[in-house]
Write a protein that holds these residues in place. Sequence first.
Motif, PDB file in Angstrom:
ATOM      1  N   LEU A 215       0.582  -1.433   0.240  1.00  0.00           N
ATOM      2  CA  LEU A 215       0.416  -0.132  -0.260  1.00  0.00           C
ATOM      3  C   LEU A 215       0.936   1.402  -0.084  1.00  0.00           C
ATOM      4  O   LEU A 215       0.769   1.602  -0.774  1.00  0.00           O
ATOM      5  CB  LEU A 215      -0.964   0.081   1.142  1.00  0.00           C
ATOM      6  CG  LEU A 215      -1.654   1.632   1.440  1.00  0.00           C
ATOM      7  CD1 LEU A 215      -2.473   1.530   0.177  1.00  0.00           C
ATOM      8  CD2 LEU A 215      -2.440   0.670   3.240  1.00  0.00           C
ATOM      9  N   LEU A 216       2.457   1.563   1.073  1.00  0.00           N
ATOM     10  CA  LEU A 216       3.035   2.628   1.397  1.00  0.00           C
ATOM     11  C   LEU A 216       3.370   3.095   0.316  1.00  0.00           C
ATOM     12  O   LEU A 216       3.741   4.141  -0.310  1.00  0.00           O
ATOM     13  CB  LEU A 216       3.255   2.258   2.273  1.00  0.00           C
ATOM     14  CG  LEU A 216       3.086   2.588   3.397  1.00  0.00           C
ATOM     15  CD1 LEU A 216       4.093   2.043   4.844  1.00  0.00           C
ATOM     16  CD2 LEU A 216       2.474   3.682   3.771  1.00  0.00           C
ATOM     17  N   LEU A 252       5.672  13.848   2.828  1.00  0.00           N
ATOM     18  CA  LEU A 252       6.822  12.737   2.858  1.00  0.00           C
ATOM     19  C   LEU A 252       6.535  13.042   1.461  1.00  0.00           C
ATOM     20  O   LEU A 252       7.383  13.753   0.901  1.00  0.00           O
ATOM     21  CB  LEU A 252       7.239  11.789   3.405  1.00  0.00           C
ATOM     22  CG  LEU A 252       8.402  10.899   2.993  1.00  0.00           C
ATOM     23  CD1 LEU A 252       9.611  11.141   2.484  1.00  0.00           C
ATOM     24  CD2 LEU A 252       8.122   9.444   2.918  1.00  0.00           C
ATOM     25  N   VAL A 253       5.063  12.441   1.333  1.00  0.00           N
ATOM     26  CA  VAL A 253       4.387  12.269  -0.200  1.00  0.00           C
ATOM     27  C   VAL A 253       4.685  13.479  -1.062  1.00  0.00           C
ATOM     28  O   VAL A 253       5.210  13.049  -2.322  1.00  0.00           O
ATOM     29  CB  VAL A 253       3.398  11.239   0.014  1.00  0.00           C
ATOM     30  CG1 VAL A 253       3.056  11.479  -1.579  1.00  0.00           C
ATOM     31  CG2 VAL A 253       3.083  10.199  -0.102  1.00  0.00           C
ATOM     32  N   ASP A 264       8.988   4.591  -1.996  1.00  0.00           N
ATOM     33  CA  ASP A 264       9.920   3.853  -0.976  1.00  0.00           C
ATOM     34  C   ASP A 264       9.002   4.034   0.053  1.00  0.00           C
ATOM     35  O   ASP A 264       8.611   4.375   0.961  1.00  0.00           O
ATOM     36  CB  ASP A 264      10.731   4.401  -0.602  1.00  0.00           C
ATOM     37  CG  ASP A 264      11.766   3.105  -0.489  1.00  0.00           C
ATOM     38  OD1 ASP A 264      13.023   2.595  -0.710  1.00  0.00           O
ATOM     39  OD2 ASP A 264      11.907   2.846   1.033  1.00  0.00           O
ATOM     40  N   ALA A 265       8.621   2.321   0.068  1.00  0.00           N
ATOM     41  CA  ALA A 265       7.132   1.741   1.468  1.00  0.00           C
ATOM     42  C   ALA A 265       7.975   2.357   2.377  1.00  0.00           C
ATOM     43  O   ALA A 265       7.501   2.184   3.796  1.00  0.00           O
ATOM     44  CB  ALA A 265       7.196   0.244   0.710  1.00  0.00           C
ATOM     45  N   CYS A 322      20.529   5.856   3.250  1.00  0.00           N
ATOM     46  CA  CYS A 322      20.166   6.445   4.257  1.00  0.00           C
ATOM     47  C   CYS A 322      19.673   8.108   4.661  1.00  0.00           C
ATOM     48  O   CYS A 322      19.247   9.129   4.981  1.00  0.00           O
ATOM     49  CB  CYS A 322      21.101   6.316   5.640  1.00  0.00           C
ATOM     50  SG  CYS A 322      20.641   6.899   7.109  1.00  0.00           S
ATOM     51  N   ALA A 323      21.091   9.411   3.687  1.00  0.00           N
ATOM     52  CA  ALA A 323      20.444   9.834   4.089  1.00  0.00           C
ATOM     53  C   ALA A 323      19.098  10.786   2.769  1.00  0.00           C
ATOM     54  O   ALA A 323      18.890  11.429   3.218  1.00  0.00           O
ATOM     55  CB  ALA A 323      21.987  10.508   2.939  1.00  0.00           C
ATOM     56  N   LEU A 324      19.494   9.831   1.610  1.00  0.00           N
ATOM     57  CA  LEU A 324      18.309  10.802   1.137  1.00  0.00           C
ATOM     58  C   LEU A 324      16.891   9.800   1.758  1.00  0.00           C
ATOM     59  O   LEU A 324      15.703  11.351   2.355  1.00  0.00           O
ATOM     60  CB  LEU A 324      17.267  10.132  -0.070  1.00  0.00           C
ATOM     61  CG  LEU A 324      18.181  10.175  -1.270  1.00  0.00           C
ATOM     62  CD1 LEU A 324      18.026   9.006  -2.453  1.00  0.00           C
ATOM     63  CD2 LEU A 324      17.849  11.788  -1.814  1.00  0.00           C
TER      64      LEU A 324
END
Length: 395
Positions: A215-216, A252-253, A264-265, A322-324
């Motif tokens: 879903l995510l 975030l979206v 990204d889920a 991780c940074a993103l």
Amino acid sequence: MVDGTGTFLPRVDWTQREDLAELVKAMGQGNARWVGGAVRDTLLGVDAVDVDCATPLHPEEVMKRLKDAGIRVVPTGLDHGTVTAVLPSGPVEITTLRHDVSTDGRRATVKYATEWREDAARRDFTINALYADPDTLEIFDYFDGLPDLDIHRVRFIGDARERIREDHLRILRYYRFQARFGSLLDGEAEEACADLADTLKGLSRERVAMEMLKLLALPAPGDTILRMFERGVLGVVLPEATQGTVDALEQLVSTERREQVDPDAIRRFAALLPPDKGVAQSVASRLRLSRAQRERLSRAAQRNESDIAAPRALAYRLGMECALDRLLLQGADTSSLKNWQPPVFPLKGGEIIAMGVSAGPQIAHLLRAVEALWIEEGFPDRSRVEHLLKNAISG
């Protein structure tokens, strides 16, 4: 609805595959129909990912006919009447027509059926119970899935509560399909999912995690997640989520779109949790996420404002992914990381020893000190690193 609708699949690439034609020929006239996602997606103009086939033949007969035709076949799910044909253009799952004998909300006992409508009646949503003749491409629709597809409505076949009691996971599947295909809400489905939300507690955590991540991963899950939260469904599977974290997901979206970053889920899952390492680890353990997913969720939970000040330093120390994650979760600009690859620190311990420094703990200390300055200065070239080293040694 009567058998045969007068509606036909368009002749897109997958419907013209030679290996599929050979498969159908091997099974015999009238013994195969395409069903499910490939039919639904093709009617919507979406590229089909997997091709599934339904048949009145029993699995043993399917395997015999395919082997006689030189087609490799694997018994991937005999308990459910499913075998998989391994074809040059991709595998095809072939499942014998079935009807449910008994269900407990997690698994079903099935018997083979002889009528296509019986098979359609045990499926979850009307838009997933569309069959297509492989030769003529005519659609067979037994529960008005075509009209639902036209108005973008996700509707359970028959009584929504009965369908959910048969398989509790259908609650999460409903929300996933609604987020992907639906624009018109079905009142009966919405009420049934909310009323029976507690049944989700009986499912395995792996199945819950799988559906939530699917879903995510969709382009725009925010409205659906908000509805799940407001109707009390999200709280059953993810009690750590709050109105604030649901809002954070929507932010975030929006940030992903602005920064032109693919959905990204796991990153979005992190948005649904408070920025707390302990909470992230607890949830990841409960849902039995993979080791890599657990680590990523934990690192994302440790985000803080200092990340925003030095994005490249963050990417160098913890990795680009991780940074993103941390920057996007905080709504930050990620342009400095576009088309940038973290450099390799241009200094080795042996070079320090060659300059007259005795081997020992001091070497590692000097390497760390110079690397920290190199990162702080924005990764300057080799000559600057040598200068920094000389200063560190003399200092």
